[in-house]
Structure formats: C-alpha cells, structure tokens
Design an enzyme around this catalytic site. Structure first.
Site, short mmCIF file in Angstrom:
data_model
loop_
_atom_site.label_atom_id
_atom_site.label_comp_id
_atom_site.label_asym_id
_atom_site.label_seq_id
_atom_site.Cartn_x
_atom_site.Cartn_y
_atom_site.Cartn_z
N ASP A 105 -0.37 52.68 -96.56
CA ASP A 105 -1.34 52.11 -97.51
C ASP A 105 -1.11 50.61 -97.76
O ASP A 105 -1.59 50.08 -98.77
CB ASP A 105 -1.33 52.86 -98.86
CG ASP A 105 -1.82 54.30 -98.74
OD1 ASP A 105 -2.63 54.58 -97.83
OD2 ASP A 105 -1.39 55.14 -99.55
N LEU A 121 1.09 58.83 -89.12
CA LEU A 121 1.42 58.72 -87.69
C LEU A 121 2.53 57.71 -87.49
O LEU A 121 2.69 56.78 -88.29
CB LEU A 121 0.18 58.29 -86.91
CG LEU A 121 -1.00 59.26 -86.94
CD1 LEU A 121 -2.20 58.65 -86.23
CD2 LEU A 121 -0.61 60.60 -86.30
N ASN A 140 -16.19 62.11 -96.59
CA ASN A 140 -16.26 60.72 -96.11
C ASN A 140 -16.80 60.66 -94.68
O ASN A 140 -17.55 59.74 -94.34
CB ASN A 140 -14.87 60.06 -96.18
CG ASN A 140 -14.59 59.57 -97.59
OD1 ASN A 140 -15.18 58.60 -98.05
ND2 ASN A 140 -13.70 60.26 -98.29
N HIS A 161 -8.69 54.98 -99.12
CA HIS A 161 -7.71 55.49 -100.08
C HIS A 161 -8.39 55.57 -101.46
O HIS A 161 -9.06 54.62 -101.87
CB HIS A 161 -6.48 54.58 -100.13
CG HIS A 161 -5.43 55.09 -101.06
ND1 HIS A 161 -4.62 56.16 -100.73
CD2 HIS A 161 -5.11 54.74 -102.32
CE1 HIS A 161 -3.82 56.42 -101.75
NE2 HIS A 161 -4.10 55.58 -102.73
N GLN A 209 -19.13 57.09 -106.26
CA GLN A 209 -19.44 55.70 -106.62
C GLN A 209 -18.75 54.67 -105.72
O GLN A 209 -19.18 53.54 -105.65
CB GLN A 209 -19.06 55.43 -108.08
CG GLN A 209 -19.90 56.24 -109.05
CD GLN A 209 -19.60 55.89 -110.51
OE1 GLN A 209 -18.87 54.95 -110.82
NE2 GLN A 209 -20.17 56.66 -111.42
N THR A 248 -1.53 49.72 -91.10
CA THR A 248 -0.36 49.10 -90.45
C THR A 248 0.78 50.11 -90.53
O THR A 248 0.59 51.23 -91.03
CB THR A 248 0.07 47.80 -91.17
OG1 THR A 248 0.45 48.14 -92.50
CG2 THR A 248 -1.02 46.75 -91.18
C1 GAR Z 1 -10.68 61.39 -100.10
O1 GAR Z 1 -10.69 61.18 -101.49
C2 GAR Z 1 -9.83 60.33 -99.43
O2 GAR Z 1 -9.91 59.07 -100.00
C3 GAR Z 1 -8.46 60.91 -99.66
O3 GAR Z 1 -8.61 62.30 -99.46
C4 GAR Z 1 -9.96 62.69 -99.75
C5 GAR Z 1 -10.54 63.36 -98.53
O4 GAR Z 1 -11.81 63.86 -98.81
N1 GAR Z 1 -7.50 60.33 -98.77
C6 GAR Z 1 -6.25 60.09 -99.11
O5 GAR Z 1 -5.78 60.40 -100.19
C7 GAR Z 1 -5.40 59.43 -98.03
N2 GAR Z 1 -4.26 58.80 -98.62
P1 GAR Z 1 -12.84 64.20 -97.65
O6 GAR Z 1 -12.13 65.09 -96.63
O7 GAR Z 1 -13.92 64.96 -98.38
O8 GAR Z 1 -13.33 62.91 -97.05
#
Ligand code: GAR
Length: 208
Positions: free
Chosen positions: A151, A94, A14, A110, A179, A147
């Site tokens: 989530d 946090l 991401n 998320h 996607q 917040t």
């Molecule tokens: C992603 O799918 C992100 O949405 C998820 O962890 C992955 C990190 O991938 N985050 C959560 O589950 C937070 N609750 P990345 O390090 O390749 O971006």
C-alpha cells in the site's frame, strides 16, 4: 489498445465497475482481456464470464510459498501480454519479482485514504473497523501504483467519504465503495490507458 488483466479474490464489485466503464465507453484505449482469481468460486469470476471475459483461477492455497505463487501469476500475466494489471479486491501479497516485472503498470484500489489504515493486515472490512474504532470523520478510497511496499506506491487518485453516526463496518464499506472506489478505479484505469499518468518521484502527475 492496452490489455488489462484484473486480479480478484472475492465478490468483484470493483471488477463490475470496470466492466461497466468499459461497456459504456469510459475506458478508452483499453480492454479487460483476462480476470485472474486467487480463489476458486470467487463471484468475480461469474461477473467476468457473464460479459464474455476470459478467466483463470490460480489458487493461492495450491502453492506452498509466496515465491512459487508469484511466479505462476507472473507467467500468466506474461502469457496475457498485460499492459496494465489491476488489483480489484485481490487479497494476496505477491513477491516483489512481479512488481519489478511490471513497474508502474500495476494498480491497486484500497478502501481508505492512504497513508491511513493501510499496510499488511489492513484489507476488506478490517479497514473500516479500524477507521470506526479510531473515530475518524472522513475516510475514503485510494488508487495507487503497486510497489514492493504494501500500500506504499505512488498515489494516483483519492476520494474522501464522510463517516456517519451509527455506521457499522458494513455500512461504511458500502458507502466507500459506492461513493469512492467504483468511481476512482475506472477513472484511474482510463487515465492509464490514455497515457495520462506520469510518475515523478513518489508522486503521480495527471497530464491534461
Ligand atoms: C474492496 O473494498 C477493496 O477496496 C478491498 O476489498 C474490497 C473488495 O471488494 N481491497 C483491499 O482491502 C485490498 N487491501 P470487491 O471484491 O467487491 O471489489
């Protein structure tokens, strides 16, 4: 130009989507000024370095409790003069003292359609395992403001993704990333940087 600080813990795909969007001019009026990792050795740090973005490791395991860790993160955010803080695969919750210092200025991606498959304990692959276990036909991703409720903050953007017969958690995770996450996270950041997001109660209005 807004200073964007990205918080990571892992692979950083991401973060990569944000870097790509920045380099192709999709994120106007914003610049990733620092990437902070909660883990030493996270590949996300390499991605940042390759693009000349400064990095910091503030390792969760070096702090005995959430409050002292949250103070360390808050100090770093203040030092960076962050205008926007993005959780991009940041796996540490946090203390609310950080959120209170940056109200409606922290966002999280998320990997599900909130309010499904979210909250404490729902992160990474676990989210997709639960979606498959439940047998939902549609899942997706959500970008929301952070917040004090895990989530639970105002939803900025969501995108649905189909679940297909034979999906494993890994296959579904990849489809949701490709996607949905890698598209809506840069879009949300771009909208924020252009001052197009307005929080009204628990909803987010997108201005034209
Ligand atoms: C992603 O799918 C992100 O949405 C998820 O962890 C992955 C990190 O991938 N985050 C959560 O589950 C937070 N609750 P990345 O390090 O390749 O971006």
């Amino acid at each position: 130009m807004k200073n964007i600080v990205v918080l990571v813990s892992g692979g950083g795909t991401n973060l990569q989507a944000l870097i790509d969007a920045q380099e192709s001019g999709i994120i106007k009026n914003g610049k990733i000024t620092c990437v902070i990792s909660s883990k030493e050795g996270a590949y996300a740090l390499e991605r940042a370095k390759k693009h000349g973005i400064s990095t910091k490791v503030i390792a969760r395991k070096e702090y005995s409790d959430s409050i002292s860790y949250s103070h360390a993160i808050l100090d770093a955010l203040n030092e960076e003069k962050a205008d926007l803080v993005v959780y991009a695969g940041f796996m540490t919750i946090l203390d609310e003292l950080v959120v209170k210092a940056y109200p409606n200025r922290m966002m999280n991606v998320h990997p599900a359609l909130i309010p499904s498959f979210c909250g404490k304990g729902y992160y990474g692959l676990k989210v997709h395992e639960e979606a498959l276990k439940k047998g939902v036909k549609l899942t997706g991703a959500t970008v929301h403001f952070v917040t004090e409720v895990c989530d639970g903050g105002p939803i900025i953007l969501q995108k649905a993704v189909a679940v297909e017969y034979g999906d494993t958690p890994e296959i579904l995770q990849k489809r949701v990333m490709e996607q949905a996450e890698w598209k809506i996270l840069p879009q949300a950041v771009s909208l924020f940087c252009e001052d197009k997001l307005e929080v009204v109660g628990s909803a987010v209005h997108i201005k034209d």
